[in-house]
Design an enzyme around this catalytic site. Structure first.
Site, PDB file in Angstrom:
ATOM      1  N   LYS A 122     -61.862  18.127  -1.179  1.00  0.00           N
ATOM      2  CA  LYS A 122     -61.815  19.141   0.397  1.00  0.00           C
ATOM      3  C   LYS A 122     -61.128  18.187   1.449  1.00  0.00           C
ATOM      4  O   LYS A 122     -61.643  16.813   1.355  1.00  0.00           O
ATOM      5  CB  LYS A 122     -62.645  19.309   0.194  1.00  0.00           C
ATOM      6  CG  LYS A 122     -63.732  20.076  -0.114  1.00  0.00           C
ATOM      7  CD  LYS A 122     -65.004  20.679  -0.213  1.00  0.00           C
ATOM      8  CE  LYS A 122     -65.543  21.733  -1.235  1.00  0.00           C
ATOM      9  NZ  LYS A 122     -66.947  21.498  -0.688  1.00  0.00           N
ATOM     10  N   LYS A 196     -79.653  15.650 -15.571  1.00  0.00           N
ATOM     11  CA  LYS A 196     -79.485  15.698 -14.096  1.00  0.00           C
ATOM     12  C   LYS A 196     -79.821  17.370 -13.799  1.00  0.00           C
ATOM     13  O   LYS A 196     -79.011  18.174 -14.062  1.00  0.00           O
ATOM     14  CB  LYS A 196     -78.952  15.199 -13.174  1.00  0.00           C
ATOM     15  CG  LYS A 196     -79.073  14.982 -11.262  1.00  0.00           C
ATOM     16  CD  LYS A 196     -78.458  14.499 -10.790  1.00  0.00           C
ATOM     17  CE  LYS A 196     -78.209  15.535  -9.239  1.00  0.00           C
ATOM     18  NZ  LYS A 196     -79.089  15.719  -8.268  1.00  0.00           N
ATOM     19  N   LYS A 199     -76.226  22.784 -10.629  1.00  0.00           N
ATOM     20  CA  LYS A 199     -75.007  24.009 -11.188  1.00  0.00           C
ATOM     21  C   LYS A 199     -74.107  23.660 -11.532  1.00  0.00           C
ATOM     22  O   LYS A 199     -73.388  24.575 -12.373  1.00  0.00           O
ATOM     23  CB  LYS A 199     -75.133  24.155  -9.048  1.00  0.00           C
ATOM     24  CG  LYS A 199     -75.944  25.601  -9.462  1.00  0.00           C
ATOM     25  CD  LYS A 199     -75.262  26.886  -7.511  1.00  0.00           C
ATOM     26  CE  LYS A 199     -76.053  26.201  -7.104  1.00  0.00           C
ATOM     27  NZ  LYS A 199     -76.402  26.682  -5.664  1.00  0.00           N
TER      28      LYS A 199
END
Ligand code: TRP
Ligand code: SF4
Length: 330
Positions: A122, A196, A199
């Site tokens: 990004k 961990k 998502k």
């Protein structure tokens, strides 16, 4: 209110919360609402700092986040829940702080440097992303919050908030408290595969999962891979099921550890016990959700009411700020 102080915290609307998020923050928020005057907000402007290109999910994520909060037990009679972008004073105070905050404070912020190098996909070399701790300072100080429950990663931002407050108080007038981070003794819950919970790894249990979904997911959890037969001695330290037992099953976790090490319990049985505990823990959350899903107007009302209360306080602080800065012409 006779409470211990003023708490503020926020979450970005990035999608359904999972149990890692819940035990990392929300579980604690639910406790704090009884002890403090609490402001909890959906940080939708913050979501834009790194996600301004794809905004397609923000609206539905806001709604889902509030449902997650209410399901988890945040109570609109005990705390103020609101939407950041509905309280314009955050933006105005952010603008004023942007005048007084030295650029070097922002460029040397560790989260800024880290994310610039990490988020390669990004373009976040923007003005808004650089200034985001300044917006966060405005979020906190507009309610004169003195306690900010956050994760470790946000501590530098709260520190910067103190510096911004101190500088304002020094240049103009003593208005702001210097808020402290409240680090939650976070219960660590790994993902279903032992990494961990995240998502992006697809290894989560969502706060919104039904008892059936939970049962299915528990069955897929990774156990001690060295254990082949049911009476092989196991090593609970490397087992995600055991890590879950530590959180959900405080009463018999010690027995389970011994039985696993002694090869006296099979993993199937162990998962069955875990599933009972997790389902029992999550049942009230699931039930509250069932009572909310078909009430979009209630969700709206909670936020509209919260916005109203937040706006009242925020406007008061903003007026004080302008007076102190002698820019209160209106
Ligand atoms: N920056 C926080 C995050 O990314 C969210 C947030 C915005 C926040 N403003 C805040 C947290 C004020 C605490 C206080 O998770
Ligand atoms: Fe994990 Fe339980 Fe199997 Fe031991 S018995 S390896 S703790 S699932």
């Amino acid at each position: 209110m006779g409470k211990k102080g003023i708490i503020l915290s926020g979450m970005r609307p990035t999608g359904a919360l999972h149990l890692g998020n819940y035990f990392g923050a929300l579980e604690n928020w639910v406790k704090l609402q009884d002890e403090y005057e609490c402001y909890f907000f959906v940080a939708d402007w913050h979501a834009l700092t790194t996600g301004y290109e794809d905004t397609s999910q923000i609206k539905s994520n806001i709604n889902d986040l509030v449902i997650d909060w209410l399901s988890a037990g945040l109570d609109p009679n005990k705390c103020i829940m609101f939407l950041q972008s509905s309280v314009r004073a955050h933006a105005e105070l952010h603008l004023l702080f942007s005048m007084t905050t030295p650029l070097s404070w922002l460029t040397r912020c560790p989260t800024y440097k880290d994310q610039l190098t990490q988020m390669k996909d990004k373009n976040i070399a923007t003005y808004g992303f650089l200034g985001y701790p300044c917006l966060q300072a405005a979020d906190i100080l507009i309610y004169k919050a003195n306690t900010v429950p956050v994760g470790e990663d946000q501590v530098p931002h709260v520190e910067l908030t103190r510096e911004i407050a101190r500088r304002f108080n020094f240049i103009y007038e003593e208005i702001f408290p210097e808020p402290q981070s409240l680090l939650t003794k976070a219960k660590v819950l790994p993902g279903l595969d032992g990494r961990k919970m995240s998502k992006s790894y697809g290894n989560t249990v969502a706060l919104s999962d039904s008892p059936d979904e939970i049962a299915k997911k528990v069955k897929t959890m990774i156990t001690d891979p060295a254990r082949i037969k049911k009476d092989d001695p196991g090593n609970p330290e490397v087992c995600s099921v055991f890590a879950f037992h530590k959180v959900f099953n405080e009463t018999t976790v010690c027995d389970i550890e011994q039985q696993c090490r002694g090869g006296c319990i099979g993993c199937v049985q162990c998962k069955k016990l875990l599933n009972e505990k997790v389902t029992a823990y999550m049942e009230p959350i699931y039930e509250r959700r069932q009572s909310l899903v078909n009430k979009p107007e209630y969700i709206r009302e909670v936020i509209t009411e919260g916005n109203k209360k937040a706006n009242e306080i925020a406007e008061k602080t903003l007026a004080e700020v302008k007076r102190a800065m002698k820019i209160d012409w209106e």
